[in-house]
Design a protein around this motif. Structure first.
Motif, PDB file in Angstrom:
ATOM      1  N   LEU A  69       0.146 -16.780  -8.387  1.00 18.89           N
ATOM      2  CA  LEU A  69      -0.306 -18.153  -8.183  1.00 18.89           C
ATOM      3  C   LEU A  69      -1.058 -18.631  -9.425  1.00 18.89           C
ATOM      4  CD1 LEU A  69      -1.684 -17.668  -4.557  1.00 18.89           C
ATOM      5  CD2 LEU A  69       0.477 -18.741  -5.198  1.00 18.89           C
ATOM      6  N   VAL A  70      -0.456 -18.402 -10.577  1.00 12.37           N
ATOM      7  CA  VAL A  70      -1.109 -18.703 -11.853  1.00 12.37           C
ATOM      8  C   VAL A  70      -1.521 -20.175 -11.948  1.00 12.37           C
ATOM      9  CG1 VAL A  70      -0.837 -18.631 -14.363  1.00 12.37           C
ATOM     10  CG2 VAL A  70       0.097 -16.802 -12.953  1.00 12.37           C
ATOM     11  N   ALA A  71      -0.802 -21.056 -11.285  1.00 13.32           N
ATOM     12  CA  ALA A  71      -1.128 -22.485 -11.335  1.00 13.32           C
ATOM     13  C   ALA A  71      -2.503 -22.776 -10.730  1.00 13.32           C
ATOM     14  CB  ALA A  71      -0.059 -23.292 -10.603  1.00 13.32           C
ATOM     15  N   LEU A  72      -3.013 -21.863  -9.909  1.00 14.75           N
ATOM     16  CA  LEU A  72      -4.308 -22.073  -9.264  1.00 14.75           C
ATOM     17  C   LEU A  72      -5.478 -21.483 -10.055  1.00 14.75           C
ATOM     18  CD1 LEU A  72      -3.321 -21.293  -5.568  1.00 14.75           C
ATOM     19  CD2 LEU A  72      -3.560 -23.539  -6.651  1.00 14.75           C
ATOM     20  N   GLU A  73      -5.194 -20.844 -11.189  1.00  9.93           N
ATOM     21  CA  GLU A  73      -6.261 -20.213 -11.953  1.00  9.93           C
ATOM     22  C   GLU A  73      -7.320 -21.228 -12.369  1.00  9.93           C
ATOM     23  OE1 GLU A  73      -4.525 -18.077 -15.211  1.00  9.93           O
ATOM     24  OE2 GLU A  73      -3.937 -16.414 -13.929  1.00  9.93           O
ATOM     25  N   VAL A  74      -8.539 -20.729 -12.551  1.00 13.45           N
ATOM     26  CA  VAL A  74      -9.662 -21.574 -12.945  1.00 13.45           C
ATOM     27  C   VAL A  74      -9.986 -21.370 -14.419  1.00 13.45           C
ATOM     28  CG1 VAL A  74     -10.653 -21.566 -10.621  1.00 13.45           C
ATOM     29  CG2 VAL A  74     -11.410 -19.866 -12.264  1.00 13.45           C
ATOM     30  N   ASP A  75     -10.622 -22.371 -15.024  1.00 14.99           N
ATOM     31  CA  ASP A  75     -11.089 -22.221 -16.400  1.00 14.99           C
ATOM     32  C   ASP A  75     -12.214 -21.206 -16.425  1.00 14.99           C
ATOM     33  OD1 ASP A  75      -9.352 -24.161 -17.351  1.00 14.99           O
ATOM     34  OD2 ASP A  75     -10.829 -25.773 -17.183  1.00 14.99           O
ATOM     35  N   VAL A  76     -12.192 -20.324 -17.399  1.00 11.03           N
ATOM     36  CA  VAL A  76     -13.261 -19.342 -17.565  1.00 11.03           C
ATOM     37  C   VAL A  76     -14.277 -19.956 -18.527  1.00 11.03           C
ATOM     38  CG1 VAL A  76     -13.851 -16.995 -18.271  1.00 11.03           C
ATOM     39  CG2 VAL A  76     -11.670 -17.441 -17.130  1.00 11.03           C
ATOM     40  N   ASP A  77     -15.216 -20.691 -17.933  1.00 10.87           N
ATOM     41  CA  ASP A  77     -16.203 -21.412 -18.738  1.00 10.87           C
ATOM     42  C   ASP A  77     -17.639 -21.079 -18.367  1.00 10.87           C
ATOM     43  OD1 ASP A  77     -16.390 -22.666 -16.284  1.00 10.87           O
ATOM     44  OD2 ASP A  77     -15.778 -24.640 -17.005  1.00 10.87           O
ATOM     45  N   GLY A  78     -17.832 -20.195 -17.383  1.00  6.32           N
ATOM     46  CA  GLY A  78     -19.178 -19.808 -16.978  1.00  6.32           C
ATOM     47  C   GLY A  78     -19.902 -20.829 -16.128  1.00  6.32           C
ATOM     48  N   ILE A  79     -19.183 -21.837 -15.631  1.00  4.47           N
ATOM     49  CA  ILE A  79     -19.787 -22.870 -14.789  1.00  4.47           C
ATOM     50  C   ILE A  79     -19.147 -22.816 -13.408  1.00  4.47           C
ATOM     51  CG2 ILE A  79     -20.185 -25.340 -14.493  1.00  4.47           C
ATOM     52  CD1 ILE A  79     -19.855 -25.571 -17.586  1.00  4.47           C
ATOM     53  N   PHE A  80     -19.944 -22.592 -12.384  1.00  2.00           N
ATOM     54  CA  PHE A  80     -19.442 -22.509 -11.014  1.00  2.00           C
ATOM     55  C   PHE A  80     -19.310 -23.935 -10.482  1.00  2.00           C
ATOM     56  CE2 PHE A  80     -19.402 -19.307  -7.378  1.00  2.00           C
ATOM     57  CZ  PHE A  80     -18.734 -20.144  -6.502  1.00  2.00           C
ATOM     58  N   GLY A  81     -18.147 -24.529 -10.731  1.00  5.33           N
ATOM     59  CA  GLY A  81     -17.891 -25.894 -10.301  1.00  5.33           C
ATOM     60  C   GLY A  81     -16.898 -25.935  -9.149  1.00  5.33           C
ATOM     61  N   ASP A  82     -16.259 -27.089  -9.003  1.00  8.95           N
ATOM     62  CA  ASP A  82     -15.343 -27.312  -7.881  1.00  8.95           C
ATOM     63  C   ASP A  82     -14.162 -26.350  -7.866  1.00  8.95           C
ATOM     64  OD1 ASP A  82     -16.909 -29.411  -6.946  1.00  8.95           O
ATOM     65  OD2 ASP A  82     -15.820 -30.899  -8.131  1.00  8.95           O
ATOM     66  N   ASP A  83     -13.552 -26.087  -9.030  1.00 10.18           N
ATOM     67  CA  ASP A  83     -12.388 -25.199  -9.071  1.00 10.18           C
ATOM     68  C   ASP A  83     -12.766 -23.758  -8.718  1.00 10.18           C
ATOM     69  OD1 ASP A  83     -10.731 -27.301  -9.734  1.00 10.18           O
ATOM     70  OD2 ASP A  83     -10.776 -26.883 -11.888  1.00 10.18           O
ATOM     71  N   THR A  84     -13.892 -23.309  -9.229  1.00 10.37           N
ATOM     72  CA  THR A  84     -14.343 -21.948  -8.908  1.00 10.37           C
ATOM     73  C   THR A  84     -14.694 -21.847  -7.430  1.00 10.37           C
ATOM     74  OG1 THR A  84     -15.186 -21.707 -11.163  1.00 10.37           O
ATOM     75  CG2 THR A  84     -15.975 -20.124  -9.532  1.00 10.37           C
ATOM     76  N   LEU A  85     -15.317 -22.876  -6.890  1.00  6.69           N
ATOM     77  CA  LEU A  85     -15.643 -22.900  -5.461  1.00  6.69           C
ATOM     78  C   LEU A  85     -14.374 -22.796  -4.623  1.00  6.69           C
ATOM     79  CD1 LEU A  85     -17.770 -23.256  -3.206  1.00  6.69           C
ATOM     80  CD2 LEU A  85     -17.418 -25.729  -3.445  1.00  6.69           C
ATOM     81  N   ARG A  86     -13.366 -23.570  -4.971  1.00  4.19           N
ATOM     82  CA  ARG A  86     -12.091 -23.528  -4.249  1.00  4.19           C
ATOM     83  C   ARG A  86     -11.475 -22.135  -4.328  1.00  4.19           C
ATOM     84  NH1 ARG A  86      -7.739 -23.038  -6.570  1.00  4.19           N
ATOM     85  NH2 ARG A  86      -8.339 -24.069  -8.500  1.00  4.19           N
ATOM     86  N   ALA A  87     -11.501 -21.549  -5.514  1.00  2.00           N
ATOM     87  CA  ALA A  87     -10.905 -20.220  -5.704  1.00  2.00           C
ATOM     88  C   ALA A  87     -11.640 -19.150  -4.905  1.00  2.00           C
ATOM     89  CB  ALA A  87     -10.900 -19.869  -7.189  1.00  2.00           C
ATOM     90  N   VAL A  88     -12.965 -19.211  -4.900  1.00  2.00           N
ATOM     91  CA  VAL A  88     -13.747 -18.222  -4.146  1.00  2.00           C
ATOM     92  C   VAL A  88     -13.478 -18.366  -2.646  1.00  2.00           C
ATOM     93  CG1 VAL A  88     -16.102 -17.525  -3.488  1.00  2.00           C
ATOM     94  CG2 VAL A  88     -15.534 -17.910  -5.897  1.00  2.00           C
ATOM     95  N   LYS A  89     -13.433 -19.602  -2.163  1.00  4.56           N
ATOM     96  CA  LYS A  89     -13.145 -19.822  -0.740  1.00  4.56           C
ATOM     97  C   LYS A  89     -11.740 -19.330  -0.391  1.00  4.56           C
ATOM     98  CE  LYS A  89     -16.242 -23.647   0.348  1.00  4.56           C
ATOM     99  NZ  LYS A  89     -16.324 -25.035   0.835  1.00  4.56           N
ATOM    100  N   ASP A  90     -10.794 -19.550  -1.276  1.00  2.89           N
ATOM    101  CA  ASP A  90      -9.429 -19.080  -1.048  1.00  2.89           C
ATOM    102  C   ASP A  90      -9.401 -17.548  -0.983  1.00  2.89           C
ATOM    103  OD1 ASP A  90      -6.561 -19.407  -0.802  1.00  2.89           O
ATOM    104  OD2 ASP A  90      -6.424 -18.738  -2.892  1.00  2.89           O
ATOM    105  N   PHE A  91     -10.119 -16.913  -1.902  1.00  2.00           N
ATOM    106  CA  PHE A  91     -10.202 -15.456  -1.906  1.00  2.00           C
ATOM    107  C   PHE A  91     -10.850 -14.961  -0.609  1.00  2.00           C
ATOM    108  CE2 PHE A  91     -12.462 -11.502  -3.039  1.00  2.00           C
ATOM    109  CZ  PHE A  91     -11.365 -10.724  -3.385  1.00  2.00           C
ATOM    110  N   GLN A  92     -11.932 -15.598  -0.194  1.00  4.51           N
ATOM    111  CA  GLN A  92     -12.599 -15.199   1.045  1.00  4.51           C
ATOM    112  C   GLN A  92     -11.678 -15.375   2.250  1.00  4.51           C
ATOM    113  OE1 GLN A  92     -16.024 -17.776   0.525  1.00  4.51           O
ATOM    114  NE2 GLN A  92     -17.347 -16.038   0.003  1.00  4.51           N
TER     115      GLN A  92
END
Length: 126
Positions: free
Chosen positions: A64-87
């Motif tokens: 699901l590479v299209a869903l990857e998040v930017d690795v920028d060290g900022i826990f924003g909306d995309d990282t939140l979505r990814a963490v919730k998806d993982f959970q």
């Protein structure tokens, strides 16, 4: 004599206030045990970068590479979505907070021993 008494009282008051402050600070610090940190929305820095790397590896393994998040060290909306998806994939509550349960799964499954730095900043239950 009165001057000495007042000076001693002032020192005693300062010492008592210092002890009270120290007790409060120490109590707070003592309750924060190693491995029980949390990484959440709005956080910044190395712990967030480790979370982002781990969720990107998770998406890579799931193709699901299209869903990857930017690795920028900022826990924003995309990282939140990814963490919730993982959970959600683990059947955990989807609160978007990386605590000991989510952190352990992310680290063990997607970072492992290959990243000792992330071990030092990721919340895990080890």
């Amino acid at each position: 004599m009165k001057l000495r008494m007042k000076s001693a009282l002032r020192r005693g008051t300062v010492a008592a206030c210092g002890a009270l402050l120290l007790t409060t600070v120490c109590t707070t610090s003592a309750s924060a045990q190693p491995g029980l940190r949390y990484i959440r929305y709005g956080d910044r820095g190395a712990p967030v970068t480790c979370v982002q790397i781990a969720v990107n590896k998770y998406y890579g393994y799931k193709h699901l590479v299209a869903l990857e998040v930017d690795v920028d060290g900022i826990f924003g909306d995309d990282t939140l979505r990814a963490v919730k998806d993982f959970q959600r994939s683990l059947g955990y509550d989807q609160d978007g907070v990386v605590g000991p349960l989510t952190g352990t799964e992310l680290y063990a499954d997607y970072l492992g021993q290959s990243d000792p730095f992330c071990w030092s900043v990721m919340p895990t239950s080890y």
